[in-house]
Scaffold this motif. Sequence first.
Motif, PDB file in Angstrom:
ATOM      1  N   LEU A 250       0.838  -1.196   0.000  1.00 42.87           N
ATOM      2  CA  LEU A 250       0.000   0.000   0.000  1.00 42.87           C
ATOM      3  C   LEU A 250       0.876   1.249   0.000  1.00 42.87           C
ATOM      4  CD1 LEU A 250      -2.508  -1.074   2.799  1.00 42.87           C
ATOM      5  CD2 LEU A 250      -2.718  -1.463   0.337  1.00 42.87           C
ATOM      6  N   LEU A 251       0.341   2.302  -0.565  1.00 40.19           N
ATOM      7  CA  LEU A 251       1.044   3.573  -0.471  1.00 40.19           C
ATOM      8  C   LEU A 251       1.188   4.013   0.981  1.00 40.19           C
ATOM      9  CD1 LEU A 251      -0.579   5.559  -3.425  1.00 40.19           C
ATOM     10  CD2 LEU A 251       1.688   4.493  -3.357  1.00 40.19           C
ATOM     11  N   THR A 252       0.242   3.605   1.819  1.00 38.87           N
ATOM     12  CA  THR A 252       0.288   3.942   3.246  1.00 38.87           C
ATOM     13  C   THR A 252       1.556   3.408   3.905  1.00 38.87           C
ATOM     14  OG1 THR A 252      -2.117   3.879   3.315  1.00 38.87           O
ATOM     15  CG2 THR A 252      -0.980   3.756   5.423  1.00 38.87           C
ATOM     16  N   GLN A 253       2.113   2.340   3.338  1.00 34.78           N
ATOM     17  CA  GLN A 253       3.307   1.754   3.933  1.00 34.78           C
ATOM     18  C   GLN A 253       4.562   2.590   3.697  1.00 34.78           C
ATOM     19  OE1 GLN A 253       2.022  -2.367   2.393  1.00 34.78           O
ATOM     20  NE2 GLN A 253       3.400  -2.837   4.100  1.00 34.78           N
ATOM     21  N   ALA A 254       4.400   3.734   3.042  1.00 32.82           N
ATOM     22  CA  ALA A 254       5.508   4.694   3.017  1.00 32.82           C
ATOM     23  C   ALA A 254       5.862   5.150   4.427  1.00 32.82           C
ATOM     24  CB  ALA A 254       5.133   5.898   2.147  1.00 32.82           C
ATOM     25  N   ALA A 255       4.946   4.919   5.389  1.00 30.96           N
ATOM     26  CA  ALA A 255       5.225   5.231   6.797  1.00 30.96           C
ATOM     27  C   ALA A 255       6.383   4.408   7.339  1.00 30.96           C
ATOM     28  CB  ALA A 255       3.968   4.999   7.640  1.00 30.96           C
ATOM     29  N   TRP A 256       6.804   3.380   6.596  1.00 30.57           N
ATOM     30  CA  TRP A 256       7.987   2.631   7.029  1.00 30.57           C
ATOM     31  C   TRP A 256       9.211   3.549   7.123  1.00 30.57           C
ATOM     32  CZ3 TRP A 256       7.824  -2.673   3.991  1.00 30.57           C
ATOM     33  CH2 TRP A 256       6.805  -3.458   4.527  1.00 30.57           C
ATOM     34  N   ALA A 257       9.207   4.636   6.344  1.00 28.34           N
ATOM     35  CA  ALA A 257      10.312   5.592   6.438  1.00 28.34           C
ATOM     36  C   ALA A 257      10.360   6.212   7.833  1.00 28.34           C
ATOM     37  CB  ALA A 257      10.159   6.677   5.373  1.00 28.34           C
ATOM     38  N   VAL A 258       9.183   6.494   8.419  1.00 26.41           N
ATOM     39  CA  VAL A 258       9.121   7.028   9.787  1.00 26.41           C
ATOM     40  C   VAL A 258       9.681   6.006  10.768  1.00 26.41           C
ATOM     41  CG1 VAL A 258       7.571   7.857  11.606  1.00 26.41           C
ATOM     42  CG2 VAL A 258       7.138   8.460   9.212  1.00 26.41           C
TER      43      VAL A 258
ATOM     44  N   TRP B 125      21.551  -2.231  14.998  1.00 20.61           N
ATOM     45  CA  TRP B 125      22.183  -3.131  14.030  1.00 20.61           C
ATOM     46  C   TRP B 125      21.145  -3.950  13.266  1.00 20.61           C
ATOM     47  CZ3 TRP B 125      26.865  -2.531  12.358  1.00 20.61           C
ATOM     48  CH2 TRP B 125      27.828  -1.936  13.175  1.00 20.61           C
ATOM     49  N   ALA B 126      20.082  -4.369  13.949  1.00 22.81           N
ATOM     50  CA  ALA B 126      19.041  -5.143  13.273  1.00 22.81           C
ATOM     51  C   ALA B 126      18.330  -4.290  12.225  1.00 22.81           C
ATOM     52  CB  ALA B 126      18.027  -5.662  14.300  1.00 22.81           C
ATOM     53  N   SER B 127      18.076  -3.031  12.536  1.00 21.84           N
ATOM     54  CA  SER B 127      17.432  -2.159  11.552  1.00 21.84           C
ATOM     55  C   SER B 127      18.354  -1.893  10.374  1.00 21.84           C
ATOM     56  CB  SER B 127      17.013  -0.848  12.206  1.00 21.84           C
ATOM     57  OG  SER B 127      18.140  -0.127  12.698  1.00 21.84           O
ATOM     58  N   ALA B 128      19.668  -1.764  10.630  1.00 22.54           N
ATOM     59  CA  ALA B 128      20.610  -1.580   9.522  1.00 22.54           C
ATOM     60  C   ALA B 128      20.594  -2.806   8.602  1.00 22.54           C
ATOM     61  CB  ALA B 128      22.014  -1.344  10.070  1.00 22.54           C
ATOM     62  N   ALA B 129      20.559  -3.988   9.209  1.00 23.10           N
ATOM     63  CA  ALA B 129      20.488  -5.203   8.389  1.00 23.10           C
ATOM     64  C   ALA B 129      19.170  -5.266   7.614  1.00 23.10           C
ATOM     65  CB  ALA B 129      20.633  -6.436   9.289  1.00 23.10           C
ATOM     66  N   SER B 130      18.097  -4.766   8.228  1.00 19.85           N
ATOM     67  CA  SER B 130      16.800  -4.777   7.549  1.00 19.85           C
ATOM     68  C   SER B 130      16.787  -3.832   6.356  1.00 19.85           C
ATOM     69  CB  SER B 130      15.700  -4.372   8.536  1.00 19.85           C
ATOM     70  OG  SER B 130      15.618  -5.301   9.608  1.00 19.85           O
ATOM     71  N   ILE B 131      17.531  -2.707   6.458  1.00 21.54           N
ATOM     72  CA  ILE B 131      17.615  -1.772   5.330  1.00 21.54           C
ATOM     73  C   ILE B 131      18.220  -2.469   4.114  1.00 21.54           C
ATOM     74  CG2 ILE B 131      18.675   0.370   4.518  1.00 21.54           C
ATOM     75  CD1 ILE B 131      16.476   0.822   6.523  1.00 21.54           C
TER      76      ILE B 131
ATOM     77  N   GLY C  87      18.914  -2.618 -14.678  1.00 18.37           N
ATOM     78  CA  GLY C  87      18.030  -3.764 -14.708  1.00 18.37           C
ATOM     79  C   GLY C  87      16.853  -3.569 -13.778  1.00 18.37           C
ATOM     80  N   TRP C  88      15.817  -4.323 -14.060  1.00 22.29           N
ATOM     81  CA  TRP C  88      14.563  -4.159 -13.317  1.00 22.29           C
ATOM     82  C   TRP C  88      14.722  -4.397 -11.816  1.00 22.29           C
ATOM     83  CZ3 TRP C  88       9.964  -2.944 -11.913  1.00 22.29           C
ATOM     84  CH2 TRP C  88       9.191  -3.790 -11.111  1.00 22.29           C
ATOM     85  N   ARG C  89      15.242  -5.535 -11.443  1.00 24.88           N
ATOM     86  CA  ARG C  89      15.275  -5.870 -10.012  1.00 24.88           C
ATOM     87  C   ARG C  89      16.301  -5.036  -9.247  1.00 24.88           C
ATOM     88  NH1 ARG C  89      13.931 -12.238  -9.127  1.00 24.88           N
ATOM     89  NH2 ARG C  89      12.169 -12.342 -10.549  1.00 24.88           N
ATOM     90  N   ILE C  90      17.480  -4.860  -9.816  1.00 26.51           N
ATOM     91  CA  ILE C  90      18.495  -4.056  -9.136  1.00 26.51           C
ATOM     92  C   ILE C  90      18.002  -2.618  -8.966  1.00 26.51           C
ATOM     93  CG2 ILE C  90      20.834  -3.148  -9.271  1.00 26.51           C
ATOM     94  CD1 ILE C  90      21.654  -5.664 -10.717  1.00 26.51           C
ATOM     95  N   GLY C  91      17.377  -2.077 -10.024  1.00 26.38           N
ATOM     96  CA  GLY C  91      16.859  -0.709  -9.936  1.00 26.38           C
ATOM     97  C   GLY C  91      15.797  -0.575  -8.877  1.00 26.38           C
ATOM     98  N   ALA C  92      14.869  -1.525  -8.820  1.00 23.81           N
ATOM     99  CA  ALA C  92      13.814  -1.477  -7.817  1.00 23.81           C
ATOM    100  C   ALA C  92      14.390  -1.581  -6.410  1.00 23.81           C
ATOM    101  CB  ALA C  92      12.808  -2.597  -8.061  1.00 23.81           C
ATOM    102  N   GLY C  93      15.383  -2.462  -6.249  1.00 22.16           N
ATOM    103  CA  GLY C  93      16.000  -2.609  -4.937  1.00 22.16           C
ATOM    104  C   GLY C  93      16.691  -1.336  -4.480  1.00 22.16           C
TER     105      GLY C  93
ATOM    106  N   PRO D 171      15.907   8.210   5.693  1.00 31.16           N
ATOM    107  CA  PRO D 171      15.419   8.546   7.050  1.00 31.16           C
ATOM    108  C   PRO D 171      16.194   7.819   8.138  1.00 31.16           C
ATOM    109  CG  PRO D 171      13.846   7.130   5.900  1.00 31.16           C
ATOM    110  CD  PRO D 171      14.850   7.572   4.885  1.00 31.16           C
ATOM    111  N   TRP D 172      16.648   6.597   7.857  1.00 34.05           N
ATOM    112  CA  TRP D 172      17.452   5.877   8.859  1.00 34.05           C
ATOM    113  C   TRP D 172      18.743   6.634   9.162  1.00 34.05           C
ATOM    114  CZ3 TRP D 172      22.219   3.497   9.327  1.00 34.05           C
ATOM    115  CH2 TRP D 172      22.369   2.601  10.373  1.00 34.05           C
ATOM    116  N   LEU D 173      19.412   7.129   8.133  1.00 33.40           N
ATOM    117  CA  LEU D 173      20.634   7.913   8.337  1.00 33.40           C
ATOM    118  C   LEU D 173      20.329   9.221   9.070  1.00 33.40           C
ATOM    119  CD1 LEU D 173      22.450   7.378   4.920  1.00 33.40           C
ATOM    120  CD2 LEU D 173      23.109   6.446   7.149  1.00 33.40           C
ATOM    121  N   GLY D 174      19.158   9.810   8.779  1.00 34.43           N
ATOM    122  CA  GLY D 174      18.767  11.013   9.506  1.00 34.43           C
ATOM    123  C   GLY D 174      18.601  10.743  10.990  1.00 34.43           C
ATOM    124  N   GLY D 175      17.945   9.640  11.326  1.00 28.92           N
ATOM    125  CA  GLY D 175      17.804   9.269  12.735  1.00 28.92           C
ATOM    126  C   GLY D 175      19.132   8.975  13.391  1.00 28.92           C
ATOM    127  N   LEU D 176      20.029   8.305  12.648  1.00 29.30           N
ATOM    128  CA  LEU D 176      21.353   7.998  13.195  1.00 29.30           C
ATOM    129  C   LEU D 176      22.141   9.277  13.448  1.00 29.30           C
ATOM    130  CD1 LEU D 176      23.427   5.797  13.932  1.00 29.30           C
ATOM    131  CD2 LEU D 176      24.196   5.864  11.551  1.00 29.30           C
TER     132      LEU D 176
END
Length: 392
Positions: free
Chosen positions: A82-90, A105-111, A149-155, A165-170
């Motif tokens: 969903l577009l609503t899941q852009a809140a993951w940035a928060v 460290w877990a959040s960095a790995a999740s990024i 490429g499609w997948r690398i670009g999307a990733g 936002p993660w770097l901003g919080g850090l």
Amino acid sequence: MVAVNDRSTLSCTAAAAGVLLAGGLEFAMQDGLQESGRGPLVTLVVLGTALAVGLVRRIPAASLGLVWLTAIGQAATATPFLLTQAAWAVIAFGLARWGDRAVLWASAASIVAGPVVAVVLIGNDLVWLDPPYASRNLFESTVDHLGLGWRIGAGLVFGVLLAMPWLGGLTLRISRRARIDLDRASRERARAEEVARMRAAQTRLARDVHDVVGHSLAVILAQAESGRYLPDDDPAALKSALATIATSARASLGDVREVLTATGDTTDDLDNLIDNLRAGGHEVVSGHDGTPRALPEPQRAAAYRVLQEMLTNAIRHGLRGGALTVRRIWSSDALQIEVRNGIEPAPGDRLSSPGSGSGLDGMRERLATVGGTLSTGVRGEVFVVTARIPLS
């Protein structure tokens, strides 16, 4: 600090409410979502995202877990993103800003891992519905401009959207830690300067007492030694020697009292002693019970010096940045001075045991000269020193 935490929690709560509202509007405006029959699943996704946003300040680990549970549930049930899941940035911001070391460290790995999982799901047609809800062709053509490429670009796109936002919080986390360290160093420096100032005053006092008493004792010793050689049948000479000894002792006692009641850069008033400590940047809570009255000279000097030593020990051994509490209790026959200070949690910073230390021994000896007593003890995480000075 409590007010700041409360504001952060309220902000996260408001953001969570915004996620719920945005999710409801998105579902209502997208016919493809309504016709897909996945309404309950979409509702769970919105609720999970909103709850993760709301918990990111108080329980960052739970927030990170909810994000992964939501993503895994979407993959298992083919529920669209969903577009609503852009809140993951928060959430990414909050995890880096407020999470402990493990969550950081877990959040960095999740990024890193999150975009990989998302690209796999996108490539397997697990997260798209037919237009008009989403246009896969438009997204594909957009990321394809990256030339990777499609997948690398999307990733890369997904990863950057979370990493920024993660770097901003850090960054805010590091800057806050730097401010805390700077404030702690400033307090440590101020405390060291205050201890040095009080110790310097004590050193000057000891030197003055040595100078005053040294001469008088030399005279007394000379007269006492000469008395051994006086003839036994000359009582007048013996009385004269004893009178000289008494005069020298009396003069010495007066000089010592004068030194004890005037130090060079502080007054002999207990209130001014406390005010001087406050002026040096220390938090001191003071008060008294009973009716204050003038002290006899020996008791006045003892009260001043003992309180000075009590405050010095509280600064040296007390909790960093903690307040000192000074209480004076006046009764009909005594003045009781009580000083309380928090104890450092690190065992190495504690006093070895209640009632130990040369400073406490010195206070006991000084109080003993006026018939006073000193008691110490630990009540919870507070060290208490109480001096009792008789008024008679």
